[in-house]
Design an enzyme around this catalytic site. Structure first.
Site, PDB file in Angstrom:
ATOM      1  N   TYR A   1       0.627  -1.552   0.047  1.00  0.00           N
ATOM      2  CA  TYR A   1      -0.153  -0.003  -0.476  1.00  0.00           C
ATOM      3  C   TYR A   1       1.023   1.709  -0.189  1.00  0.00           C
ATOM      4  O   TYR A   1       0.559   2.233  -0.322  1.00  0.00           O
ATOM      5  CB  TYR A   1      -0.619  -0.464   1.352  1.00  0.00           C
ATOM      6  CG  TYR A   1      -1.918   1.156   0.953  1.00  0.00           C
ATOM      7  CD1 TYR A   1      -3.276   0.934   0.809  1.00  0.00           C
ATOM      8  CD2 TYR A   1      -1.555   1.688   2.063  1.00  0.00           C
ATOM      9  CE1 TYR A   1      -4.560   2.170   1.084  1.00  0.00           C
ATOM     10  CE2 TYR A   1      -2.915   2.887   2.042  1.00  0.00           C
ATOM     11  CZ  TYR A   1      -4.222   3.077   2.218  1.00  0.00           C
ATOM     12  OH  TYR A   1      -5.029   3.568   1.907  1.00  0.00           O
TER      13      TYR A   1
ATOM     14  N   HIS B   1      -8.664   1.731   6.216  1.00  0.00           N
ATOM     15  CA  HIS B   1      -9.104   0.683   4.961  1.00  0.00           C
ATOM     16  C   HIS B   1      -7.531  -0.423   5.969  1.00  0.00           C
ATOM     17  O   HIS B   1      -7.060  -0.227   6.569  1.00  0.00           O
ATOM     18  CB  HIS B   1      -7.673   0.687   3.270  1.00  0.00           C
ATOM     19  CG  HIS B   1      -8.257   1.716   2.202  1.00  0.00           C
ATOM     20  ND1 HIS B   1      -9.964   1.548   2.122  1.00  0.00           N
ATOM     21  CD2 HIS B   1      -8.176   2.301   1.631  1.00  0.00           C
ATOM     22  CE1 HIS B   1      -9.933   1.680   1.363  1.00  0.00           C
ATOM     23  NE2 HIS B   1      -9.165   3.491   1.399  1.00  0.00           N
TER      24      HIS B   1
HETATM   25 FE1  FEO Z   1      -8.004   7.699  -1.219  1.00  0.00          FE
HETATM   26 FE2  FEO Z   1      -8.893   4.932  -0.124  1.00  0.00          FE
HETATM   27  O1  FEO Z   1      -8.781   6.842  -0.933  1.00  0.00           O
END
Ligand code: FEO
Length: 395
Positions: free
Chosen positions: A193, A226
């Protein structure tokens, strides 16, 4: 269904087990993702972020089972991207006048995407919102982490930093907390990520981390947007980000190549042999660019001190897979990495020169002319490739 995070804070988001690609087709999510939304129920009721647009209606239906939507006093939109703001259109049909706290840039992104003039309240770093019971929310702008509109919000007394994209991972789990999941998977998804989304913003991130540390706020929990919530030693992910934001590299050389008739593949293998013959400790990894996931390869580039990149010549140029990978490396603005080029050719033989130019243009340090081999590599060419590998090891 809600899950308790701490005291009167609950998770009310969506676990997306089926997600395979994110940002359109740009990012592979082998382990799905989550869109984390949080509900705070003190004297005031606050909703922090929502979910991705396709799950917006479902999100609102589920939320309405947990609370009377009219009881929501404040909505916090930490970031306008539709993986977090996508529930707003469905929600605002029920509570159209509820104030939405966000940055000035988020007003632009939310209006730009949804074409609605909701009741926006703009905030800046240091602004706070009293939510009763002696608690307040303190806003921290996080521009470029991951959009110019991003911010984080800190809940006093409970010491929770709602960090939005920062410190997240695309990692579906029902277990919610970092100490309850497979640590290898968590680390791999966290670094992937960072490598694929946050690398270009490393300089900004370094300053922001210093700023957050200087605030001296006790942080018991980092609640991302997330993946998992960091409750067990949340500083561990801040420390990782400090390392990753500082032109990160490991003792690794990654060889990335595409090949038509296996000549360039043979060179790649001989180069690997050469590297290992003079340095038994360096980690050497080979990837056929056409056969591997581009985001996983980018993660390996992120870990590397040197990248050897190979393509045969085709149409006086390089293979399109290789060009696409270099394009992605360029937009991620890697720093402090070296590159070396190689490839086979049958006629004009421009690929190595083009690879050198493109890798320089992508910000890599290129200090060798590269190595190219005419037709199928001969035994002598294999030996030369091994020698070139030795040279790469010492760059
Ligand atoms: Fe930049 Fe999880 O959106």
């Amino acid at each position: 269904m809600r899950k308790q995070v701490k005291n009167n804070v609950s998770w009310v988001g969506k676990v997306d087990w089926e997600l395979e690609k994110f940002h359109g087709e740009e990012y592979s999510t082998h382990k799905g993702s989550t869109y984390n939304s949080y509900l705070i129920e003190e004297e005031k009721t606050v909703l922090i972020d929502t979910v991705w647009l396709p799950f917006g209606e479902e999100f609102v239906e589920n939320l309405a089972k947990e609370i009377d939507l009219n009881k929501i006093d404040y909505i916090i939109a930490n970031h306008g991207e539709i993986d977090h703001s996508g529930g707003l259109p469905a929600l605002m049909k029920h509570i159209p006048n509820t104030p939405i706290y966000c940055t000035a840039n988020a007003v632009k992104s939310l209006k730009g995407q949804f074409h609605k003039d909701w009741n926006f309240k703009t905030v800046k770093t240091g602004d706070s919102l009293d939510i009763g019971n002696g608690k307040s929310l303190v806003f921290v702008e996080m521009a470029m982490l991951h959009w110019p509109d991003s911010m984080a919000v800190y809940l006093t007394e409970d010491n929770i930093l709602f960090s939005n994209d920062a410190f997240g991972q695309h990692y579906a789990t029902e277990n919610l907390f970092n100490d309850l999941v497979d640590q290898c998977e968590l680390f791999e998804e966290s670094i992937k990520y960072y490598a694929n989304i946050l690398t270009p913003f490393s300089a900004i991130l370094r300053k922001k981390l210093d700023e957050v540390i200087a605030l001296n706020l006790p942080i018991d929990i980092i609640a991302t947007s997330h993946g998992v919530i960091w409750r067990d030693n949340p500083m561990q992910i801040i420390e990782k980000y400090s390392q990753w934001a500082n032109d990160y590299q490991e003792n690794q050389i990654t060889i990335l190549y595409d090949t038509m008739w296996n000549g360039t593949k043979l060179l790649a293998e001989k180069i690997a042999e050469g590297i290992s013959s003079v340095d038994s400790e360096v980690v050497v990894k080979l990837y056929n660019i056409a056969k591997n996931d581009i985001n996983d390869m980018i993660t390996q580039v992120f870990k590397s001190k040197t990248v050897a990149i190979g393509s045969p010549t085709i149409g006086n140029n390089i293979l399109h897979t290789t060009a696409a990978l270099i394009h992605m490396m360029k937009i991620l603005k890697f720093k402090n990495k070296k590159a070396a080029a190689f490839g086979c050719y049958g006629w004009s033989g421009e690929s190595v020169k083009i690879l050198n130019e493109r890798m320089k243009d992508a910000g890599f340090e290129v200090s060798t002319e590269g190595y190219r081999s005419l037709w199928k590599p001969t035994i002598d060419a294999e030996k030369e490739a091994i020698e070139y590998g030795k040279k790469i090891a010492s760059l």
